[in-house]
Design a protein around this motif. Structure first.
Motif, PDB file in Angstrom:
ATOM      1  N   ILE A 223       0.860  -1.183   0.000  1.00 44.75           N
ATOM      2  CA  ILE A 223       0.000   0.000   0.000  1.00 44.75           C
ATOM      3  C   ILE A 223       0.896   1.232   0.000  1.00 44.75           C
ATOM      4  O   ILE A 223       1.640   1.465   0.956  1.00 44.75           O
ATOM      5  N   PRO A 224       0.888   2.017  -1.069  1.00 47.54           N
ATOM      6  CA  PRO A 224       1.760   3.198  -1.119  1.00 47.54           C
ATOM      7  C   PRO A 224       1.362   4.233  -0.073  1.00 47.54           C
ATOM      8  O   PRO A 224       0.185   4.382   0.256  1.00 47.54           O
ATOM      9  N   GLN A 225       2.353   4.937   0.438  1.00 45.21           N
ATOM     10  CA  GLN A 225       2.096   5.951   1.459  1.00 45.21           C
ATOM     11  C   GLN A 225       1.675   7.283   0.839  1.00 45.21           C
ATOM     12  O   GLN A 225       0.968   8.051   1.466  1.00 45.21           O
ATOM     13  N   ASN A 226       2.131   7.540  -0.372  1.00 44.28           N
ATOM     14  CA  ASN A 226       1.783   8.789  -1.055  1.00 44.28           C
ATOM     15  C   ASN A 226       1.538   8.471  -2.531  1.00 44.28           C
ATOM     16  O   ASN A 226       2.404   8.657  -3.375  1.00 44.28           O
ATOM     17  N   THR A 227       0.344   7.963  -2.801  1.00 47.21           N
ATOM     18  CA  THR A 227       0.015   7.485  -4.145  1.00 47.21           C
ATOM     19  C   THR A 227       0.118   8.592  -5.190  1.00 47.21           C
ATOM     20  O   THR A 227       0.692   8.394  -6.268  1.00 47.21           O
ATOM     21  N   LYS A 228      -0.405   9.762  -4.885  1.00 47.94           N
ATOM     22  CA  LYS A 228      -0.457  10.844  -5.862  1.00 47.94           C
ATOM     23  C   LYS A 228       0.940  11.292  -6.284  1.00 47.94           C
ATOM     24  O   LYS A 228       1.239  11.396  -7.487  1.00 47.94           O
ATOM     25  N   ALA A 229       1.818  11.519  -5.305  1.00 44.59           N
ATOM     26  CA  ALA A 229       3.162  11.997  -5.631  1.00 44.59           C
ATOM     27  C   ALA A 229       3.963  10.935  -6.376  1.00 44.59           C
ATOM     28  O   ALA A 229       4.673  11.237  -7.344  1.00 44.59           O
ATOM     29  N   THR A 230       3.852   9.679  -5.929  1.00 39.10           N
ATOM     30  CA  THR A 230       4.602   8.605  -6.585  1.00 39.10           C
ATOM     31  C   THR A 230       4.100   8.381  -8.005  1.00 39.10           C
ATOM     32  O   THR A 230       4.898   8.198  -8.925  1.00 39.10           O
TER      33      THR A 230
END
Length: 606
Positions: free
Chosen positions: A15-22
């Protein structure tokens, strides 16, 4: 409770911690292949449109055939009549299938190229990054963790790019075109399909959560079992010495049983639950067939339209059912990319200055008011001052963790100082390019490292253009020429990763020969003879005495008998030099060094 926690950890890992930035950074990197991406999107759009046209063409053909049958009067042959009404639908079907197939092939070919190019660019950047990272990074990160970034995380990104992403794009276009077409053909039947799909999606979401837990536990149990088996085989000799075979077998059997149950649950998810979900997805097909058949009998729609609807239900039900798979794949890819970007964002070594290390020849070393700590909270070395003259042999002794290796690590500039300066021949090492400076320092570590290649190539690792005569001379000086010549191919014997046929002590001799070949101005030996027998150690000490003429040498040793002839002995404790002098001077002080020296003999007597 522990088992549930393990499942949560595995789920959390993807589960990504910062989906938008990544996702934004990933898209920016993909943007380097903008041309291919545009072609992929256009090809997918046209392929989906052609695929959507297939049911329409089939439906039109059925309607034309039904109309021909109803109006058939026998004046024309049956075959001729069928050909007259079906040639155009058949041509459309073949054209749609051909166009859709060719465009899908083009899409898959390009997406594979894009995915591999993305992975290659990541690997190149990571490889370059690892060479720019300070040694401090590798002190606080496990090797397996770093390797996982390069392998597992990139594999997740690559798999998503080559499977998940194209499947997602294709599914979106297919569902969109099919939905628009169905809505135009019959809003009533379309409403029935939407309701059935909603039911299927809710069931899919619920079951996919259960399946993820099963897969998570399967991965966790497999990892635990693999680790235990590796541990047993690696420590097989110790296990037998302490008669722990049964205990280790019991532990492995318990993990094996756990893995069996986890694998069984995962297989159940694959072969039982998901087919059930797909069956639920076919509820829309059944409802459409029943209602559409009734509407066709009533004349509300044609039979061809019903047939087209049934095909559209099949077209969109599978992509909708597999939404969970695609989302999970993309989510894992973004999480993997996030960890890769975290590595690429790590703080690097300070940039090199354009100094000239070519003037280093004497090996005059000065430590002035040096302060250093591995962490900002704890300073290990405080205001260290030391001058080492050319051609001096300096021995560094002290208890484990006292800071012996830290001194030479600072000299090699593996770590940056918190204060003070270190100079070599009057030049501050921070003003010199690291690579140029290190060419003048030969280092032999306690931990041997040999790469897969010939013995000659391993010895010449620091001087690739060395002639065979130079390699042999270095090997003779390091007392390893004799055993090399007893090997099947001599200096051309290939060492594998396990260095088969070469003992640990012989490997140590080869690393010493490697350092000797470079003929450095400064020599650093960190317990370099720890794996060598006493007789060979005596020979090496004689060879070292000859080779260290005209060189400054730093020798870290635990066996104090090996450094009695040193010009200067530094006794290091808690990062400070608590005593300094020759062997005789330090013994006469009757201080910490004398205690260390005498403790060796006390240990032997006891």
């Amino acid at each position: 409770m522990a088992k549930d926690k393990k499942k949560q950890n595995i789920t959390h890992e993807d589960i990504p911690q910062n989906t938008k930035a990544t996702a934004k950074r990933l898209l920016n990197r993909l943007g380097r292949q903008k041309r291919n991406l545009i072609i992929i999107v256009v090809a997918t759009l046209l392929s989906s449109a052609a695929f959507t046209a297939l049911p329409l063409a089939v439906g039109k053909g059925i309607d034309a055939l039904v109309a021909a049958i109803r109006s058939y009067d026998g004046s024309v042959g049956i075959v001729e009549t069928a050909l007259q009404v079906l040639w155009l639908p058949v041509v459309l079907i073949l054209a749609s299938a051909l166009i859709s197939g060719l465009l899908a092939y083009l899409q898959q070919y390009l997406i594979a190229s894009v995915g591999e190019e993305l992975t290659l660019s990541f690997r190149r950047d990571i490889s370059a990054k690892l060479h720019r990272l300070p040694l401090r990074y590798f002190d606080i990160h496990k090797t397996g963790e770093v390797m996982s970034r390069v392998t597992n995380d990139l594999e997740k990104v690559s798999a998503a790019m080559q499977e998940g992403l194209p499947q997602f794009i294709s599914s979106v276009f297919t569902v969109l075109f099919a939905a628009i077409t169905m809505l135009v053909l019959s809003p009533v039947l379309f409403a029935v399909v939407v309701v059935s799909l909603l039911v299927s999606m809710v069931a899919t979401g619920f079951v996919s959560t259960l399946a993820q837990r099963a897969y998570g536990e399967n991965l966790a149990s497999m990892g635990a079992l693999t680790g235990k088996i590796e541990e047993i085989y690696a420590g097989n000799r110790v296990v037998k010495v302490f008669n722990q075979q049964q205990a280790m077998l019991a532990a492995a059997e318990e993990l094996n049983e756990r893995q069996y149950r986890a694998q069984r649950n995962a297989q159940f998810s694959d072969f039982t639950i998901y087919p059930t979900i797909r069956a639920l997805g076919q509820l829309g097909f059944i409802a459409t067939a029943v209602l559409g058949g009734g509407m066709a009998l009533g004349g509300a729609i044609t039979l061809g339209t019903v047939q087209a609807f049934l095909q559209y239900v099949n077209q969109i039900s599978e992509p909708v059912t597999e939404t969970a798979y695609v989302v999970t794949s993309l989510q894992a890819a973004i999480a993997g990319a996030e960890r890769v970007f975290a590595l690429l964002d790590e703080e690097e070594e300070r940039p090199d200055k354009r100094g000239n290390a070519g003037s280093i020849s004497q090996g005059h070393v000065m430590f002035r008011d040096v302060r250093f700590g591995y962490t900002s909270e704890k300073t290990l070395i405080k205001d260290l001052n030391l001058e080492v003259h050319p051609n001096e042999m300096v021995a560094i002794v002290g208890p484990t963790g006292g800071g012996k290796t830290t001194l030479v690590n600072l000299l090699m500039r593996f770590y940056e100082l918190n204060g003070g300066s270190i100079t070599i021949d009057g030049q501050n090492i921070t003003d010199l390019p690291r690579s140029n400076m290190r060419r003048h320092i030969g280092m032999v570590l306690q931990d041997t490292w040999l790469f897969e290649g010939t013995i000659a190539e391993n010895i010449a690792y620091g001087k690739r253009d060395a002639a065979r005569e130079e390699i042999v001379a270095a090997a003779k000086a390091a007392c390893c020429d004799h055993f090399i010549r007893t090997l099947p191919q001599g200096y051309d014997t290939v060492l594998s990763g396990e260095a088969a046929g070469v003992s640990q002590g012989q490997m140590q001799l080869l690393t010493i020969a490697r350092a000797m070949l470079t003929d450095p101005a400064i020599l650093v030996l960190d317990e370099a003879t720890s794996s060598v027998d006493t007789r060979t150690e005596v020979e090496i000490q004689k060879a070292m005495a000859r080779l260290m003429k005209g060189k400054t040498s730093f020798v870290i040793a635990h066996r104090l008998s090996t450094i009695q002839n040193a010009d200067l002995i530094l006794v290091v404790r808690d990062g400070d030099i608590v005593e300094r002098g020759t062997h005789a001077e330090l013994l006469s002080m009757n201080g910490f060094y004398a205690d260390l020296y005498n403790s060796q003999f006390e240990a032997r007597v006891s």
